[in-house]
Each structure stands twice: as C-alpha cells, then as structure tokens.
Design an enzyme around this catalytic site. Structure first.
Site, mmCIF file in Angstrom:
data_model
loop_
_atom_site.group_PDB
_atom_site.id
_atom_site.type_symbol
_atom_site.label_atom_id
_atom_site.label_comp_id
_atom_site.label_asym_id
_atom_site.label_seq_id
_atom_site.Cartn_x
_atom_site.Cartn_y
_atom_site.Cartn_z
ATOM 1 N N CYS A 98 0.850 -1.195 0.000
ATOM 2 C CA CYS A 98 0.000 0.000 0.000
ATOM 3 C C CYS A 98 0.891 1.251 0.000
ATOM 4 C CB CYS A 98 -0.992 -0.036 1.164
ATOM 5 S SG CYS A 98 -2.335 1.174 0.984
ATOM 6 N N HIS A 147 -3.825 -4.154 -0.650
ATOM 7 C CA HIS A 147 -3.493 -4.854 0.588
ATOM 8 C C HIS A 147 -3.565 -6.360 0.343
ATOM 9 C CE1 HIS A 147 -3.429 -1.502 3.489
ATOM 10 N NE2 HIS A 147 -4.338 -0.954 2.699
ATOM 11 N N GLU A 159 -2.850 -8.690 2.319
ATOM 12 C CA GLU A 159 -3.350 -9.353 3.528
ATOM 13 C C GLU A 159 -4.872 -9.263 3.653
ATOM 14 O OE1 GLU A 159 -2.940 -5.070 4.800
ATOM 15 O OE2 GLU A 159 -1.970 -6.438 3.389
#
Length: 200
Positions: free
Chosen positions: A78, A180, A182
C-alpha cells in the site's frame, strides 16, 4: 519455515500483515531496529496514512539507509509501495526512498469515481514475475489509496479505476503492491506465499 521481517515503524497495519504471513507458515519478526533490518532474510514495508509522516518515522528510527541498502527481497505494501519511489506530491512534496524512479501523484480518475479508491478491483497482469506465479489475470484485490505511482517499466500489474493504477511494481529485488494483499483473499495470499518463496 521461512523467516520474514516486517517493519513496525508506527505507520502501517502491522498486525494484519503479520497474521496473514503466519497463516502461510512464516516465522515473522516485527522490528524497527536498523541492525535487524539489515540482517533480515526478506523484508516487508507496510504503510497506511500520509507519505510525509511515514518518511519522518523511518528517518527518526534510522531506517532509511538500511532499507535503501537492503540487498534481499523487499516488498512494499500500500503506502509502502509508494515509499519505494523517488518523490510524492502529497503534502506539498515529499522525498521518499528513491528505489524506483518517478513521482507519486494524486489519483485523478473520472468525476464519477470517488477518491480514495476504496474496494475491490481486478488485476490486469502485464508480464510474468515470480511474485505473480499462479495468479490469474483478472484476480480481485482490495485497494485503499488516494495517490498513485507512475505507470512505467516497473509496472507488473494494473487495476482500472478510470485511469491505470499500477497495482504491482518491481525494480531489481524490490517489489510493491498498491493494494493490501493481507486483505485480498486468495490472490493476496498467493502473492504473499510467492514472496516467501523468492530466493534471498
């Protein structure tokens, strides 16, 4: 078990990155110690918020030069992707890590698209790379950002938000994901797994 170091410098969502890596079986070290960064097997630079604040934190902790000199796999996430570039126009101008040439600029999409770009967008792959192994063209990824990196030779994948958004970049041993991973379900997990498998 693969070892990975995540920079915990006060400008990133470290916990979610840590948990995503641990779900993949990685041994995760959180640190802001320059010596531990220099010795890391592989390094992840997360980031949320403003570029100026993030760079100020990295500078105050003595991390700028160890990151610039890091010779093994490095992944910016990011804002961490944006920090890899030379400068940002955010906040009147910020000097960043300078690992990839170019200036990060305010996202300026069509008037019917809000800024920040927040939500799921498809990835269009620009070419093969170890970080993208097994990833399907059109895979979904989760974005939250108001600034965008330059689209150039470093771009490995793009998203379409009325304008091309460089979603994955690479220069030498440094990679970046504007989204992102994750929080990007199967596609994000695949990218993180691939990063863990890149030879240091």
């Amino acid at each position: 078990m693969t070892a990975v170091t995540v920079l915990a410098y006060g400008a990133g969502n470290v916990a979610s990155v840590q948990f995503a890596l641990e779900r993949l079986g990685a041994r995760v070290r959180l640190t802001a110690d320059p010596a531990e960064v220099a010795d890391a097997e592989r390094l992840i630079l997360p980031g949320v918020g403003a570029a100026g604040y993030a760079m100020a934190r990295l500078s105050a902790l003595g991390l700028v030069e160890p990151i610039r000199a890091f010779p093994r796999p490095l992944l910016g996430v990011c804002l961490g992707q944006q920090l890899l570039f030379g400068t940002s126009e955010e906040g009147g101008g910020v000097d960043m890590l300078g690992l990839i040439p170019g200036t990060v600029r305010r996202l300026n999409p069509d008037p019917d698209r809000p800024v920040p770009h927040m939500g799921w967008s498809r990835l269009s792959l620009a070419g093969p790379d170890p970080l993208l192994d097994g990833l399907e063209d059109g895979a979904w990824a989760y974005f939250v950002h108001s600034y965008v990196c330059p689209d150039g030779e470093a771009t490995l994948a793009r998203a379409d938000y009325g304008v091309p958004v460089p979603a994955v970049v690479r220069h030498a041993n440094r990679w970046g994901c504007q989204f992102h991973p994750e929080r990007s379900a199967a596609a994000g997990a695949r990218i993180l797994r691939n990063f863990l498998e890149i030879e240091p």
